[in-house]
Design an enzyme around this catalytic site. Sequence first.
Site, mmCIF file in Angstrom:
data_model
loop_
_atom_site.group_PDB
_atom_site.id
_atom_site.type_symbol
_atom_site.label_atom_id
_atom_site.label_comp_id
_atom_site.label_asym_id
_atom_site.label_seq_id
_atom_site.Cartn_x
_atom_site.Cartn_y
_atom_site.Cartn_z
ATOM 1 N N GLN A 1 0.843 -1.203 0.000
ATOM 2 C CA GLN A 1 0.000 0.000 0.000
ATOM 3 C C GLN A 1 0.876 1.250 0.000
ATOM 4 O O GLN A 1 1.558 1.510 0.991
ATOM 5 C CB GLN A 1 -0.874 -0.030 1.258
ATOM 6 N N GLY A 2 0.838 2.030 -1.071
ATOM 7 C CA GLY A 2 1.670 3.230 -1.171
ATOM 8 C C GLY A 2 0.871 4.497 -0.944
ATOM 9 O O GLY A 2 0.562 5.216 -1.895
ATOM 10 N N GLU B 1 -9.685 -1.075 5.582
ATOM 11 C CA GLU B 1 -8.583 -1.224 6.534
ATOM 12 C C GLU B 1 -9.070 -0.976 7.966
ATOM 13 O O GLU B 1 -8.621 -1.611 8.912
ATOM 14 C CB GLU B 1 -7.460 -0.237 6.180
ATOM 15 N N SER C 1 1.199 6.594 2.560
ATOM 16 C CA SER C 1 1.927 7.553 3.422
ATOM 17 C C SER C 1 3.221 8.022 2.778
ATOM 18 O O SER C 1 3.913 7.261 2.085
ATOM 19 C CB SER C 1 2.279 6.898 4.757
#
Length: 413
Positions: free
Chosen positions: A128-129, A246, A131
């Site tokens: 997951q990109g 999430e 932050s």
Amino acid sequence: MDLSYPADAEAFRAEIRAWLEENLPAGWFEPGFEMTADERKQFNEDWPTKLYGGGWICAAWPADYGGKGLSIMQNVVLAEEFARAKAPLRADFFGDTLVGPTILQWGTDEQKHEYLPKILRGETRWCQGFSEPDSGSDLASLKTSAVLDGDEWVITGQKVWTTQAQFADYIFLLARTDPDATKHKGISYLLVPMKQGGIEVRPITQPDGTAEFNEVFFDGARCPRENVVGGLNNGWVVANTTLAHERGMSATTSYRRFEEELRLMTEAARANGAIDDALVRQGLARYYSKIQILKANGLRSLTATLNKTKDPGVAALGASNKMFWSEMHRDALELALTIAGADSMLVTAGPPSGSWPGVARQKGRAGYPVTPMISAFFFSRSETIWGGTAEIQRNIVGERVLGLPKEPQVSSA
Ligand SMILES: Cc1cc2nc3c(=O)[nH]c(=O)nc-3n(C[C@H](O)[C@H](O)[C@H](O)COP(=O)(O)OP(=O)(O)OC[C@H]3O[C@@H](n4cnc5c(N)ncnc54)[C@H](O)[C@@H]3O)c2cc1C
């Protein structure tokens, strides 16, 4: 309140129970069952294939993409039975739980046919990109950019805290595709292959020697033009779908691992005499009560979903769920250390020494072996942070659910 399930759900439960009994290692259901490190490794390697064979990975997805198209009730029963048996129900968290459901909701037909079956077969791993070094809670301020060059996006920038990036085949990435738009508007949600020049992954090693998350640098990395999910510059809305998955937790099963923890902690307190301390007893009673609240709230959310009722109370439960369980769990693990007392300073000791629910961390630094309980304690400190901090969840409950005035924005000028 009627807590019984319909007859067809119970028939489905029997089917899953029989499959689990047939496929889990012999002795799995017996008290004191343990595996050696080699047996555990073999089990972890074989289990996704068995799950896929049974059709249980992402079984609620439509049959067109390889799922079983389970109803909500069947899916709940499936999760309950796996939780009861303490059997893992996932191939790849980021694929099964985050990007898969997002592609199901927002993806084109081509994207669904391309990516979903591979997630379901456990063939691709994802990370997951979202932050960046200066964009965590204020995610919409992100700076990583994607610029079109013919039929490809060219990506430049940096992500951080990217869990499992070192193993991933793909990253679902938020990038700025319109630098002139307001900050929430110019972002797109891209699917980018990880194994290419132009992407460098640098692991971030933690004090216990594990390196679960990474810095990821993009310098001219590329992905096809059609790899935008949910429309150009619509990435903020699409990312919120991922975040909702999430922050959600399986409504009727999530409490089970906490119940098991409470059982282990009570057993340890009885064994070493910590139970004689009134504060320990109160802490255990508080943990018990919060688990019951979690359980009741889960059933209430399930009822509202099945009946398709729009209950503002249930909406508030959804928004406060992550904050509630993560803070409860952080406090519970502090209590576990109190119960262990001075033993918790010894990383190889501390009751209980055996299994601890929900712990599946990599092996740490040589010479720094941590017990499962200490490992769970370390990880509990992160649970109020990942997927949106508890403070940000409070803002969401206040502003979006209760309609309170927005917090004052600090001007960057
Ligand atoms: C174990 C773990 C795994 C992670 N995995 C991933 C991953 O795979 N991919 C990914 O993209 N990210 C990942 N993250 C990053 C995570 O999403 C961020 O850490 C989180 O969103 C917080 O951002 P930050 O760390 O920049 O903290 P900041 O945003 O700098 O916040 C610092 C503190 O200020 C508080 N704060 C900030 N703004 C406000 C406000 N408006 N009101 C009140 N308080 C505020 C926060 O609550 C926090 O306490 C992971 C994090 C952890 C801990």
